[in-house]
Design an enzyme around this catalytic site. Sequence first.
Site, PDB file in Angstrom:
ATOM      1  N   ASN A  45       0.847  -1.193   0.000  1.00  0.00           N
ATOM      2  CA  ASN A  45       0.000   0.000   0.000  1.00  0.00           C
ATOM      3  C   ASN A  45       0.880   1.240   0.000  1.00  0.00           C
ATOM      4  OD1 ASN A  45      -2.932  -0.937   0.279  1.00  0.00           O
ATOM      5  ND2 ASN A  45      -1.790  -2.213   1.741  1.00  0.00           N
ATOM      6  N   GLU A  46       1.185   1.681  -1.193  1.00  0.00           N
ATOM      7  CA  GLU A  46       2.090   2.811  -1.366  1.00  0.00           C
ATOM      8  C   GLU A  46       1.381   4.112  -0.972  1.00  0.00           C
ATOM      9  OE1 GLU A  46       4.971   2.095  -1.585  1.00  0.00           O
ATOM     10  OE2 GLU A  46       5.524   0.719  -3.187  1.00  0.00           O
ATOM     11  N   PRO A  47       2.143   5.207  -0.822  1.00  0.00           N
ATOM     12  CA  PRO A  47       1.526   6.481  -0.456  1.00  0.00           C
ATOM     13  C   PRO A  47       0.295   6.781  -1.314  1.00  0.00           C
ATOM     14  CG  PRO A  47       3.898   6.700  -0.502  1.00  0.00           C
ATOM     15  CD  PRO A  47       3.595   5.313  -0.965  1.00  0.00           C
ATOM     16  N   THR A  87      10.396   1.897  -3.492  1.00  0.00           N
ATOM     17  CA  THR A  87      10.185   0.468  -3.259  1.00  0.00           C
ATOM     18  C   THR A  87      10.915  -0.357  -4.319  1.00  0.00           C
ATOM     19  OG1 THR A  87       8.026   0.942  -2.318  1.00  0.00           O
ATOM     20  CG2 THR A  87       8.395  -1.314  -3.085  1.00  0.00           C
TER      21      THR A  87
END
Length: 635
Positions: free
Chosen positions: A167-169, A186
């Site tokens: 769950n990236e920014p 990442t």
Amino acid sequence: MNIIDSPGTGQTQQERFEKTRTLIFPDSNFACRELAAEVAELIRTRKEKGKNVVMGLATGSTPVPFYRELIRLHNEEGLDFRNVITFNLDEYYGLTADHPESYNRFMRDQLFDHVNIPNEQINIPDGTVALDEVYGSCIDYEGRIQEAGGLDLQILGIGRTGHIGFNEPGSAEDSKTRMITLDRVTRQDAAADFMGVANVPRSAITMGVGTILDAKRLVLMAWGENKAEIVREAVEGEVTDRISASFLQTHDNATFLVDTAAASKLTRRHHPWLVGSVKWDEQTTKRAVIWLSQKLDTPLLKLVDEDYNENGVGELLVSQNRQAYHVNIDVFNQVQQTISGWPGGKQGTEGENRPGRAQPFPKKVLILSPEPHDAFVGMGGTIERLVEQGHDVKIAFQTSGNLRVGDTAAQQFANVVLEMAETGLGGDWEKQVGYAQSILDQLEAKGEFGIDPEDVRKLKGLVLRGEGREAGRNAGLTPEQMVFLDLPFYDAGRYRRFALKESDTVRMFEMLQSWKPHQIYATGNVADPSSLQALSFNAFTAAMERCADEEWRSDCRVWLYRGSDQAAMEIHEIGMAVPMSPDQIAIKCDAVRKFQSIGSAENEAAGSIQQTATLYDDLGMAEYEAIEAFHLQDA
Ligand code: F6R
């Protein structure tokens, strides 16, 4: 419980900045033993009631010691996993289950192949579904979690972007399992696993933040200094979708388990005077005054009593019954004295307050480089100084670094051999042609992401060895001054999955015993415990322990540096600061540039040392172009 400064229940005064319960352990093994015991207890009590445990699992370096402990409990204490159902957080999109870097493969290697979870109870998002089926398969994954009764316990790591799962920014609090584009940071962090960032998949399927928050209990683990900043933001900062781990603050049963390195930026560890009374010894005073100066962006010698009082450091002045002026001068002098252009000590300066002791001279110096480029990135300028100042320097490359070398380098070498044979340079080329052809065949057979066969790893290691020699020559070292240790753990493993063996310690021990150095430079002490740097460091410390009774040992000092991919040292930790001129940086970058086959780490070579110089300058010290930083290991 082996928890440092936390009673483990409720919140103490010290923890009041922390919005998620955080337990600090001396190292990851202590934490993982604690967590594995909790899991074992859950499995057993559920089993007695004839019930299942639904566990959410993570991949990456972080959970590796936890999985090893679960396997140990299974093998040695008969922990039975038949009532365990698992759901993994995520999977790279586009990788088949057998791909060496797929999370499916990772889980089998690290856990599933070693315990007795029934196959049909293992769930991992499928990275191979067609694009138009991704949505359906994500809905199905959510459904399966519900059907199993929901997640009892979700294990998490944290990425440097603050992600949990992938769950990236920007991921919403109520997001569910879905496809996501991976953040640049990442992908960069996974670059070594995939032999270059270009090979890292661009997307992944991940459980959502909402899926994770629905679990009854959440445990997020983080090790190593590289995680310290993001841990602080997630635990002490505001809840924000910029850092998905910060959503753990909204969960009523979430815990962070961290080692001391990952905890090092938390208020209670980094500036403890803000959360309670501290003992104002020399080191704490130095830390606090440097912190104050940086916070107020004011040079040390310009801090006044009000600055101390208004920023929570007034107690320092009261307890020492001194004025800011005097404390400032003390700390200024301490920092000033760390600066030395003579890392091996300077003859004729006995008795002076310098970081490097003058005697013996010249010194036998041993520089340990986990991968060949580490020492040049971390302390290339200092190596050159040591050589130039007449010390007897040896650099020991602890591993060959072959996993970093891309296929192209090996192909190029094989092709040159074939070309040479073709041009008929004389002699019989049959053997060499056979060798070169077999390398090309093996590369072809394994494909872009396959695991390198032994021959290929060997060749890649030799390519890097040549580059290491060139870099060494650049720094003034002769071939005899370079030692290639090839620690066995490296050649038997892959990134994130290395395991140290007795033979590693023995090889390090023999090296130390044969050289009996006066001064050693090492790195990896605050790195992620599964990293190659940490393992190389552990092999070194285990070997040093074996030398405890040797005469040379009591006359030997160990300086720690930060190698490649490691955060810069904080000013209060620095015991020796070796300043560099622009010309010296150019020489250092030249040496680092020799490591062509692994992609140049040149920017890295200059970046953090320039930043350290700026921080010294901001404190009111002399302005240098760059500074290489070292910390003296406790005797
Ligand atoms: C892995 C995962 C990620 C990792 C994170 C940290 O399944 O979901 O969130 O936990 O990227 O990775 P490591 O542990 O390799 O530092």
